[in-house]
Write a protein that holds these residues in place. Structure first.
Motif, mmCIF file in Angstrom:
data_model
loop_
_atom_site.group_PDB
_atom_site.id
_atom_site.type_symbol
_atom_site.label_atom_id
_atom_site.label_comp_id
_atom_site.label_asym_id
_atom_site.label_seq_id
_atom_site.Cartn_x
_atom_site.Cartn_y
_atom_site.Cartn_z
ATOM 1 N N LEU A 180 0.826 -1.235 0.055
ATOM 2 C CA LEU A 180 -0.040 0.021 -0.010
ATOM 3 C C LEU A 180 0.968 1.254 -0.107
ATOM 4 N N ARG A 181 0.580 2.335 -0.851
ATOM 5 C CA ARG A 181 1.336 3.433 -1.031
ATOM 6 C C ARG A 181 0.697 4.484 -0.373
ATOM 7 N N PRO A 182 1.724 5.320 0.182
ATOM 8 C CA PRO A 182 1.080 6.681 0.792
ATOM 9 C C PRO A 182 0.273 7.386 -0.116
ATOM 10 N N CYS A 183 -0.806 8.132 0.705
ATOM 11 C CA CYS A 183 -1.921 8.492 -0.222
ATOM 12 C C CYS A 183 -1.538 9.648 -1.069
ATOM 13 N N THR A 184 -0.935 10.758 -0.628
ATOM 14 C CA THR A 184 -0.616 11.812 -1.322
ATOM 15 C C THR A 184 0.419 11.580 -2.450
ATOM 16 N N PRO A 185 1.528 11.001 -2.216
ATOM 17 C CA PRO A 185 2.470 10.560 -3.456
ATOM 18 C C PRO A 185 1.356 9.828 -4.435
ATOM 19 N N ALA A 186 0.743 8.658 -4.005
ATOM 20 C CA ALA A 186 0.127 7.925 -4.923
ATOM 21 C C ALA A 186 -0.956 8.642 -5.618
ATOM 22 N N GLY A 187 -1.613 9.598 -5.023
ATOM 23 C CA GLY A 187 -2.612 10.524 -5.662
ATOM 24 C C GLY A 187 -1.893 11.332 -6.791
ATOM 25 N N ILE A 188 -0.674 11.871 -6.230
ATOM 26 C CA ILE A 188 0.101 12.388 -7.502
ATOM 27 C C ILE A 188 0.318 11.608 -8.641
ATOM 28 N N MET A 189 0.855 10.611 -8.734
ATOM 29 C CA MET A 189 1.067 9.736 -9.755
ATOM 30 C C MET A 189 -0.444 9.633 -10.550
ATOM 31 N N ALA A 190 -1.482 9.370 -9.839
ATOM 32 C CA ALA A 190 -2.887 9.210 -10.432
ATOM 33 C C ALA A 190 -3.217 10.488 -11.287
ATOM 34 N N LEU A 191 -2.853 11.779 -10.658
ATOM 35 C CA LEU A 191 -3.029 13.140 -11.186
ATOM 36 C C LEU A 191 -2.427 13.382 -12.536
ATOM 37 N N LEU A 192 -1.112 12.940 -12.422
ATOM 38 C CA LEU A 192 -0.448 12.993 -13.622
ATOM 39 C C LEU A 192 -0.902 11.981 -14.823
ATOM 40 N N ALA A 193 -1.172 10.785 -14.330
ATOM 41 C CA ALA A 193 -1.656 9.832 -15.282
ATOM 42 C C ALA A 193 -2.894 10.408 -15.973
ATOM 43 N N HIS A 194 -3.846 10.793 -15.153
ATOM 44 C CA HIS A 194 -5.011 11.187 -15.416
ATOM 45 C C HIS A 194 -5.166 12.353 -16.589
ATOM 46 N N HIS A 195 -3.905 13.223 -16.409
ATOM 47 C CA HIS A 195 -3.913 14.479 -17.292
ATOM 48 C C HIS A 195 -3.086 13.967 -18.547
ATOM 49 N N GLY A 196 -2.328 12.699 -18.689
ATOM 50 C CA GLY A 196 -1.692 12.186 -19.864
ATOM 51 C C GLY A 196 -0.297 12.559 -19.573
ATOM 52 N N VAL A 197 0.105 12.839 -18.429
ATOM 53 C CA VAL A 197 1.688 13.125 -18.145
ATOM 54 C C VAL A 197 2.241 11.886 -17.781
ATOM 55 N N SER A 198 3.265 11.515 -18.719
ATOM 56 C CA SER A 198 4.144 10.272 -18.571
ATOM 57 C C SER A 198 5.510 10.984 -18.019
ATOM 58 N N VAL A 199 5.834 10.175 -16.945
ATOM 59 C CA VAL A 199 7.161 10.230 -16.307
ATOM 60 C C VAL A 199 8.200 9.497 -16.928
ATOM 61 N N ARG A 200 8.051 8.405 -17.429
ATOM 62 C CA ARG A 200 9.127 7.561 -17.883
ATOM 63 C C ARG A 200 9.926 8.145 -18.804
ATOM 64 N N GLY A 201 11.271 7.974 -18.484
ATOM 65 C CA GLY A 201 12.354 8.392 -19.292
ATOM 66 C C GLY A 201 12.517 10.116 -18.913
ATOM 67 N N GLN A 202 11.843 10.536 -18.074
ATOM 68 C CA GLN A 202 11.866 12.059 -17.842
ATOM 69 C C GLN A 202 12.830 12.499 -16.614
ATOM 70 N N ARG A 203 13.378 13.412 -16.406
ATOM 71 C CA ARG A 203 14.098 13.908 -15.477
ATOM 72 C C ARG A 203 13.271 14.668 -14.434
ATOM 73 N N ALA A 204 13.113 13.922 -13.154
ATOM 74 C CA ALA A 204 12.099 14.601 -12.230
ATOM 75 C C ALA A 204 12.934 14.899 -11.050
ATOM 76 N N VAL A 205 12.556 16.168 -10.493
ATOM 77 C CA VAL A 205 13.115 16.794 -9.290
ATOM 78 C C VAL A 205 12.000 16.731 -8.090
ATOM 79 N N VAL A 206 12.227 16.286 -7.111
ATOM 80 C CA VAL A 206 11.330 16.404 -5.856
ATOM 81 C C VAL A 206 11.972 17.263 -4.818
ATOM 82 N N VAL A 207 11.380 18.427 -4.585
ATOM 83 C CA VAL A 207 11.770 19.519 -3.516
ATOM 84 C C VAL A 207 10.944 19.019 -2.163
ATOM 85 N N GLY A 208 11.881 18.486 -1.298
ATOM 86 C CA GLY A 208 11.340 18.213 -0.094
ATOM 87 C C GLY A 208 11.484 16.577 0.378
#
Length: 298
Positions: free
Chosen positions: A138-166
């Motif tokens: 089971l994944r933490p709710c806000t992080p998993a929700g972020i991934m679902a939000l990106l997927a819903h809007h068609g944003v793929s992170v595969r192969g992308q450079r991602a920076v997390v601040v925090g």
């Protein structure tokens, strides 16, 4: 010079509605409604409101829930005993202990007492380890929700450079793990990172969860980047009131390709993911039950 169009708005409510619809459909296929136990200690107004809202949303999706409201002075041993009882109860699929707890209670032993299979907050060390090892959990709710939000809007992170601040255990660290599992190249930064702007400008996908209003300014964002603002800050308006604002300056909308609003971005995804986690926990529990007549009778 032509002015760059404002960023695409990555709105939370439609993405949350889609996730809740999926949770409702999956819950309806189970032998009984998934049950969420909500544990609240004390009468903190924010906690009371949050728990009430979660119970209401659970009912709307077709889940059952019960609020276990304990007095402010509840001893640690009594709270641990309740969590242990809920963990052992086969009628309970998910357990959420509303944080923060009163000052005299240590949250760490309480969170560890939750059965990992019912840990719908995704905070038990077993689930944290599963996340970082790419295993089921089971994944933490806000992080998993972020991934679902990106997927819903068609944003793929595969192969992308991602920076997390925090780097909090609630958002920063787990969302970095989820991005890695989704094949992004991930940098985890924070407010003490030297020349933070040099790091954030490398991001195709920038997720900000630092808890500091307007930490990220337009000059710190790569043009066209996708920016997810997790921050919720209350700032004075000058007339004795306050307004909500994020960790990202509003002018970033003129630089980013896509941006979550505050409010109305990540926030709605957290409760939606909590209920989806409850459904997932119930699905797994039923799948583990023995075959044969009466297998689902409680």
């Amino acid at each position: 010079m032509t002015e760059r169009p404002a960023a695409q708005v990555l709105s939370g409510p439609p993405a949350a509605a889609a996730l809740l619809d999926e949770a409702s459909r999956r819950a309806a296929r189970l032998p009984r409604p998934p049950h969420l136990a909500l544990v609240r200690v004390g009468e903190d107004p924010a906690s009371v409101s949050y728990v009430r809202g979660k119970a209401k949303k659970a009912a709307e999706v077709g889940l059952s829930s019960h609020v276990h409201a304990l007095p402010e002075a509840t001893p640690q041993a009594e709270l641990l005993a309740l969590v242990a009882a809920l963990s052992a109860d086969p009628a309970v699929d998910g357990i959420l202990v509303q944080l923060p707890l009163p000052a005299h209670l240590d949250p760490e032993p309480v969170l560890r007492a939750v059965d990992p299979a019912k840990d719908v907050d995704g905070l038990h060390p077993a689930n944290t380890g599963a996340l970082w090892n790419g295993h089921e959990g089971l994944r933490p709710c806000t992080p998993a929700g972020i991934m679902a939000l990106l997927a819903h809007h068609g944003v793929s992170v595969r192969g992308q450079r991602a920076v997390v601040v925090g780097r909090s255990a609630l958002v920063g660290r787990p969302v970095a793990g989820l991005l890695l599992n989704a094949d992004a190249t991930v940098t985890l930064a924070h407010r003490a990172t030297p020349d933070l702007g040099a790091v954030t400008r490398e991001a195709d996908v920038l997720i900000v969860a630092a808890g500091q209003a307007h930490l990220i300014t337009p000059d710190m964002v790569r043009p066209g980047a996708t920016v997810v603002d997790v921050g919720i800050n209350r700032v004075p308006t000058g007339d004795g009131r306050e307004r909500l604002t994020g960790d990202v300056h509003p002018d970033v909308a003129q630089v980013a390709g896509a941006l979550t609003p505050v409010p109305g971005g990540v926030g709605p995804m957290t409760v939606a993911q909590l209920l989806m986690n409850t459904v997932i926990a119930a699905e797994r529990q039923h799948a583990l039950m023995p075959e044969g007549p009466g297998e689902h009778v409680r």
